[in-house]
Design a protein around this motif. Structure first.
Motif, short mmCIF file in Angstrom:
data_model
loop_
_atom_site.label_atom_id
_atom_site.label_comp_id
_atom_site.label_asym_id
_atom_site.label_seq_id
_atom_site.Cartn_x
_atom_site.Cartn_y
_atom_site.Cartn_z
N GLY A 195 0.80 -1.21 0.00
CA GLY A 195 0.00 0.00 0.00
C GLY A 195 0.84 1.27 0.00
N VAL A 196 0.21 2.37 0.41
CA VAL A 196 0.84 3.69 0.33
C VAL A 196 2.09 3.76 1.20
CG1 VAL A 196 0.51 6.15 0.74
CG2 VAL A 196 -1.35 4.79 -0.22
N VAL A 197 2.03 3.20 2.40
CA VAL A 197 3.19 3.25 3.31
C VAL A 197 4.39 2.56 2.68
CG1 VAL A 197 4.07 2.55 5.56
CG2 VAL A 197 1.74 3.42 5.36
N HIS A 198 4.14 1.40 2.09
CA HIS A 198 5.22 0.66 1.44
C HIS A 198 5.78 1.44 0.26
CE1 HIS A 198 6.64 -3.49 -0.27
NE2 HIS A 198 7.65 -2.67 -0.03
N GLU A 199 4.93 2.11 -0.50
CA GLU A 199 5.39 2.90 -1.64
C GLU A 199 6.27 4.06 -1.17
OE1 GLU A 199 1.76 3.96 -3.55
OE2 GLU A 199 1.83 2.26 -4.93
N ILE A 200 5.88 4.71 -0.07
CA ILE A 200 6.68 5.82 0.46
C ILE A 200 8.04 5.32 0.92
CG2 ILE A 200 6.84 7.51 2.32
CD1 ILE A 200 3.80 7.80 2.16
N VAL A 201 8.05 4.18 1.62
CA VAL A 201 9.32 3.60 2.09
C VAL A 201 10.22 3.25 0.90
CG1 VAL A 201 10.36 1.63 3.27
CG2 VAL A 201 8.37 2.76 4.26
N THR A 202 9.62 2.67 -0.14
CA THR A 202 10.41 2.31 -1.33
C THR A 202 10.99 3.54 -2.00
OG1 THR A 202 9.02 0.35 -1.69
CG2 THR A 202 10.31 1.13 -3.55
N ALA A 203 10.21 4.62 -2.08
CA ALA A 203 10.71 5.86 -2.68
C ALA A 203 11.86 6.43 -1.86
CB ALA A 203 9.58 6.87 -2.80
N LEU A 204 11.73 6.41 -0.54
CA LEU A 204 12.79 6.92 0.33
C LEU A 204 14.06 6.07 0.21
CD1 LEU A 204 10.75 7.86 3.53
CD2 LEU A 204 11.66 9.40 1.78
N LEU A 205 13.88 4.76 0.08
CA LEU A 205 15.04 3.89 -0.09
C LEU A 205 15.75 4.18 -1.41
CD1 LEU A 205 13.68 0.47 1.23
CD2 LEU A 205 15.38 1.95 2.32
N GLY A 206 14.97 4.50 -2.44
CA GLY A 206 15.58 4.87 -3.71
C GLY A 206 16.41 6.14 -3.58
N LEU A 207 15.89 7.12 -2.85
CA LEU A 207 16.65 8.35 -2.61
C LEU A 207 17.89 8.07 -1.77
CD1 LEU A 207 13.71 10.83 -1.87
CD2 LEU A 207 15.07 10.66 -3.97
N ALA A 208 17.73 7.17 -0.78
CA ALA A 208 18.87 6.83 0.06
C ALA A 208 19.97 6.15 -0.75
CB ALA A 208 18.42 5.91 1.20
N LEU A 209 19.57 5.29 -1.69
CA LEU A 209 20.56 4.62 -2.53
C LEU A 209 21.34 5.63 -3.36
CD1 LEU A 209 21.79 2.00 -3.59
CD2 LEU A 209 19.93 1.88 -5.26
N GLY A 210 20.62 6.62 -3.92
CA GLY A 210 21.31 7.67 -4.66
C GLY A 210 22.23 8.48 -3.77
N GLY A 211 21.77 8.76 -2.53
CA GLY A 211 22.60 9.51 -1.59
C GLY A 211 23.85 8.75 -1.20
N LEU A 212 23.73 7.44 -1.02
CA LEU A 212 24.91 6.63 -0.69
C LEU A 212 25.92 6.64 -1.85
CD1 LEU A 212 23.21 3.55 1.03
CD2 LEU A 212 24.63 5.29 2.13
N GLY A 213 25.40 6.58 -3.07
CA GLY A 213 26.30 6.63 -4.22
C GLY A 213 27.02 7.96 -4.32
N PHE A 214 26.28 9.06 -4.13
CA PHE A 214 26.89 10.39 -4.20
C PHE A 214 27.91 10.59 -3.09
CE2 PHE A 214 26.89 14.77 -2.61
CZ PHE A 214 27.36 15.44 -3.72
N SER A 215 27.53 10.23 -1.86
CA SER A 215 28.45 10.43 -0.74
C SER A 215 29.68 9.54 -0.87
CB SER A 215 27.74 10.15 0.59
OG SER A 215 27.25 8.81 0.63
N GLY A 216 29.51 8.33 -1.40
CA GLY A 216 30.67 7.46 -1.60
C GLY A 216 31.66 8.04 -2.58
#
Length: 223
Positions: free
Chosen positions: A176-197
């Motif tokens: 549902g919506v909560v899972h979609e929000i978590v998935t979107a945030l994880l996608g942003l986190a993955l991009g942030g980890l790549g940039f910071s690395g």
């Protein structure tokens, strides 16, 4: 691979590990702690999205699972040579014939092959199908309109049928919506980890180069 190597580099020698993030000692220290601790904490959750995406992108994985369970992977039916000659039926007519197999059920996807010797696939979203687009399928002859095969999602082999759950798990629609929000945030986190690395790697190389230049300047004899 980056998740695995990052976990190996983070793996502590003493347990429980320290998950402390220090943000008051400069940008470099704060970004390092965020990258290190954030990657360790979110790594397993991000790995779910990576693994499910890889599963859907690399089809041999599904065939391997089916074979391991003693099942034969379900393939699209073939069209006998010489029977695909002539003009194709209108797409509306082909879809109407497919709807006779699952009357009243919504259509999630229609796949029209580029070659006339391959069947048209119409996917239906049946009430018990967890896939948002449905994977219960009807294959039709593009010229004669004959129904070549029809299978509900439960009738597929394990490797192909599991996509009904893996796809919504990957996109976040499963919860549902909560899972979609978590998935979107994880996608942003993955991009942030790549940039910071990348930034931390660049700063480390720059610092090492500056230290080498200073050492060379000190060691250079004065004239």
């Amino acid at each position: 691979m980056l998740l695995v190597t990052g976990l190996v580099l983070w793996w502590p020698t003493r347990w429980p590990p320290s998950l402390r993030i220090v943000l008051n000692r400069g940008l470099l220290r704060g970004l390092f702690d965020l990258h290190r601790t954030g990657g360790a904490v979110l790594g397993l959750l991000i790995a779910v999205s990576v693994a499910t995406g890889a599963y859907m992108a690399w089809r041999p994985l599904g065939d391997f699972i089916s074979a391991a369970m003693g099942q034969k992977p379900v393939k699209a039916p073939t069209i006998a040579k010489g029977t695909a000659q002539g003009p194709r039926l209108p797409l509306d007519e082909l879809v109407a014939r497919a709807q006779q197999v699952h009357p009243g059920q919504p259509i999630g996807y229609v796949a029209v092959p580029g070659k006339a010797d391959r069947p048209v696939r119409v996917r239906f979203k049946l009430p018990d199908d967890p896939h948002p687009n449905g994977i219960s399928s009807v294959w039709l002859h593009p010229v004669t309109g004959e129904v070549l095969a029809a299978r509900k999602w439960q009738e597929l082999d394990a490797g192909n049928g599991s996509v009904a759950v893996i796809f919504p798990l990957h996109t976040g629609e499963l919860g549902g919506v909560v899972h979609e929000i978590v998935t979107a945030l994880l996608g942003l986190a993955l991009g942030g980890l790549g940039f910071s690395g990348i930034w931390l790697w660049w700063r480390r190389r720059r610092t090492a180069a500056e230290a080498a230049r200073r050492s060379a300047a000190v060691a250079r004899p004065s004239s």
